[in-house]
Design an enzyme around this catalytic site. Structure first.
Site, PDB file in Angstrom:
ATOM      1  N   PHE A   1       0.854  -1.194   0.000  1.00 50.46           N
ATOM      2  CA  PHE A   1       0.000   0.000   0.000  1.00 50.46           C
ATOM      3  C   PHE A   1       0.883   1.234   0.000  1.00 50.46           C
ATOM      4  O   PHE A   1       1.739   1.395   0.863  1.00 50.46           O
ATOM      5  CB  PHE A   1      -0.940   0.038   1.217  1.00 50.46           C
ATOM      6  CG  PHE A   1      -1.862   1.216   1.185  1.00 50.46           C
ATOM      7  CD1 PHE A   1      -3.000   1.211   0.385  1.00 50.46           C
ATOM      8  CD2 PHE A   1      -1.580   2.371   1.917  1.00 50.46           C
ATOM      9  CE1 PHE A   1      -3.835   2.320   0.318  1.00 50.46           C
ATOM     10  CE2 PHE A   1      -2.421   3.480   1.855  1.00 50.46           C
ATOM     11  CZ  PHE A   1      -3.547   3.447   1.059  1.00 50.46           C
TER      12      PHE A   1
ATOM     13  N   ASP B   1       9.246   2.752   1.448  1.00 52.75           N
ATOM     14  CA  ASP B   1       8.091   3.473   1.974  1.00 52.75           C
ATOM     15  C   ASP B   1       7.977   3.123   3.457  1.00 52.75           C
ATOM     16  O   ASP B   1       7.503   2.046   3.817  1.00 52.75           O
ATOM     17  CB  ASP B   1       6.841   3.047   1.193  1.00 52.75           C
ATOM     18  CG  ASP B   1       5.560   3.667   1.754  1.00 52.75           C
ATOM     19  OD1 ASP B   1       5.600   4.265   2.848  1.00 52.75           O
ATOM     20  OD2 ASP B   1       4.514   3.532   1.086  1.00 52.75           O
TER      21      ASP B   1
ATOM     22  N   LYS C   1       2.978   9.315   8.521  1.00 50.55           N
ATOM     23  CA  LYS C   1       2.130   8.996   9.684  1.00 50.55           C
ATOM     24  C   LYS C   1       2.666   9.440  11.055  1.00 50.55           C
ATOM     25  O   LYS C   1       2.187  10.411  11.610  1.00 50.55           O
ATOM     26  CB  LYS C   1       1.833   7.500   9.698  1.00 50.55           C
ATOM     27  CG  LYS C   1       0.898   7.086   8.563  1.00 50.55           C
ATOM     28  CD  LYS C   1       0.328   5.708   8.778  1.00 50.55           C
ATOM     29  CE  LYS C   1      -0.847   5.427   7.862  1.00 50.55           C
ATOM     30  NZ  LYS C   1      -0.498   4.874   6.545  1.00 50.55           N
TER      31      LYS C   1
HETATM   32  C1  LIG Z   1      -0.827   5.150   5.183  1.00 49.95           C
HETATM   33  C2  LIG Z   1       0.206   4.794   4.195  1.00 49.95           C
HETATM   34  C3  LIG Z   1       0.394   5.562   3.028  1.00 49.95           C
HETATM   35  C4  LIG Z   1      -0.507   6.717   2.677  1.00 49.95           C
HETATM   36  O1  LIG Z   1      -0.377   7.764   3.577  1.00 49.95           O
HETATM   37  P1  LIG Z   1      -1.439   8.974   3.550  1.00 49.95           P
HETATM   38  O2  LIG Z   1      -0.896   9.921   4.569  1.00 49.95           O
HETATM   39  O3  LIG Z   1      -2.767   8.400   3.916  1.00 49.95           O
HETATM   40  O4  LIG Z   1      -1.427   9.518   2.178  1.00 49.95           O
HETATM   41  C5  LIG Z   1       1.431   5.212   2.185  1.00 49.95           C
HETATM   42  N1  LIG Z   1       2.243   4.173   2.456  1.00 49.95           N
HETATM   43  C6  LIG Z   1       2.094   3.424   3.569  1.00 49.95           C
HETATM   44  C7  LIG Z   1       3.043   2.305   3.823  1.00 49.95           C
HETATM   45  C8  LIG Z   1       1.054   3.693   4.460  1.00 49.95           C
HETATM   46  O5  LIG Z   1       0.881   2.916   5.537  1.00 49.95           O
END
Ligand SMILES: *Cc1c(COP(=O)(O)O)cnc(C)c1O
Length: 387
Positions: free
Chosen positions: A127, A212, A241
């Site tokens: 994701f 990421d 986050k």
């Molecule tokens: C939550 C998340 C995103 C997206 O972050 P947003 O702040 O909602 O755009 C991208 N990559 C990972 C691994 C995530 O957990």
């Protein structure tokens, strides 16, 4: 009355206040918060140091355009560079934005070299966010349906399968993009040996490794960044986050050499790294250090997984317990939703990661007593389901 667009399946619950690892709803009921805003409230709720830093910054200046120098932004970039070994930072407001910026940086890096490498290979079940570029990078069809035409230049391989990655790399490949531990996709750990092999493969082919760490970064997995657990370093790193502890901020980090592809006018953000969000992030980093939270994350994570494994030995609906630090999942042989609901009714907020996985994301400063309390609640829930 207006509507808020119906993009979330919201819980029937209105949270109005929090303190530490506890939140209160509008009926005055208290809950133990093992969601933490989806790994956002690193320091829990209403942390005194955060309250103080935000009030002080608000009294000084909330926002200032990136057309001017912003001292707190430089301070935060310095801290992140020291911690990550990646010297250059671009600030934005969210995880998806950080990944979009990273994908743009990958493309521009190879463009500037006169290379035709453009494709980003990511993992199935990953994701990476909800922007057009990042939902295309995401390895789950459910986020893509209805949003075609999707941008070109993305490919997917199964996680932890180095042979599949070797086969996928070709003369168009620019970067490999991975979560060190897939959060949304089911709490799936990228093996250290796999990450090491990916790092080596990227070096051999002259392509970039982008990690990421929007969910795994900033202490969540027991080290400041999850890549440290595998003993590697990416060329590009994304954070969001937990970085601001609840104030929106995202960051893209890269080596100086890779970051050189971004010059004036190539990328930007009105709000990215404004004084308020940088004050919040500096406070999160300072408290992680002064409260020795990385040690707490490791210890509480061990405690939580051990307790969950004991439950697994008693209740055979549990298929697997896995995670790192305070990003943990319990895979079930049954649907996770009824258990999540039952836990909530008993005063514990937990999440899911796919239909069969319960996910536990408490604040980084959660106490041993609070972990025991959560384990007791999960035990009671399992007893109710199976007994
Ligand atoms: C939550 C998340 C995103 C997206 O972050 P947003 O702040 O909602 O755009 C991208 N990559 C990972 C691994 C995530 O957990």
């Amino acid at each position: 009355m207006s509507t808020i667009m119906n993009t979330y399946a919201r819980f029937p619950l209105t949270l109005v206040r929090g303190k530490g690892c506890r939140v209160w709803d509008d009926q005055g009921r208290v809950y133990l918060d093992f969601i933490a805003g989806i790994a956002v409230n690193s320091l829990g709720h209403a942390h005194p140091a955060m309250n103080k830093a935000l009030a002080a910054q608000a009294a000084e200046m909330l926002h200032c355009s990136n057309l001017f120098h912003i001292p707190k932004q430089q301070q935060l970039a310095d801290r992140l560079a020291d911690l990550s070994g990646l010297n250059a930072t671009f600030f934005c407001n969210s995880g998806a934005e950080a990944n979009e910026a990273g994908i743009k940086l990958v493309r521009k890096h190879f463009h500037d070299q006169g290379s035709k490498r453009r494709t980003v290979i990511s993992a199935t079940q990953s994701f990476h966010g909800r922007l057009l570029s990042t939902l295309t990078a995401t390895g789950q069809d459910k986020v893509k349906i209805g949003f075609d035409p999707l941008p070109a230049g993305f490919a997917h391989v199964p996680l932890n399968d180095i042979e599949a990655l070797k086969l996928a790399i070709n003369d168009q490949t620019a970067a490999v993009l991975l979560e060190p531990l897939q959060g949304e996709g089911g709490v799936n750990i990228a093996d250290a040996s796999y990450l090491q092999a990916v790092r080596q493969l990227c070096d051999e082919h002259g392509i970039l490794l982008m990690l990421d760490e929007v969910q795994t970064g900033i202490g969540r997995c027991g080290s400041m960044f999850a890549f440290e657990l595998a003993g590697i370093r990416p060329d590009i790193l994304t954070l969001a986050k937990g970085l601001g502890g609840g104030v929106p901020i995202g960051a893209l980090l890269a080596s100086d050499q890779v970051a050189a592809a971004f010059g004036p006018g190539t990328h930007g953000s009105t709000f990215g790294g404004n004084p308020l969000s940088c004050a919040a992030a500096l406070t999160v980093l300072a408290e992680i250090e002064s409260e020795n939270l990385l040690a707490n994350v490791k210890q509480r994570g061990e405690q939580l997984r051990q307790g969950l494994r004991e439950l697994a030995s008693r209740y055979d609906v549990i298929k697997d317990v896995r995670g790192q630090g305070l990003l943990n999942g319990v895979e079930l042989h049954i649907e996770a939703a009824p258990l999540m609901l039952a836990a909530r009714e008993k005063g514990l907020l937990i999440l899911m990661a796919g239909p069969n996985v319960l996910r536990f994301l408490p604040p980084l400063n959660v106490s041993a007593e609070e972990v025991d309390e959560a384990l007791a609640t999960v035990g009671a829930v399992l007893g109710g389901v199976t007994g």
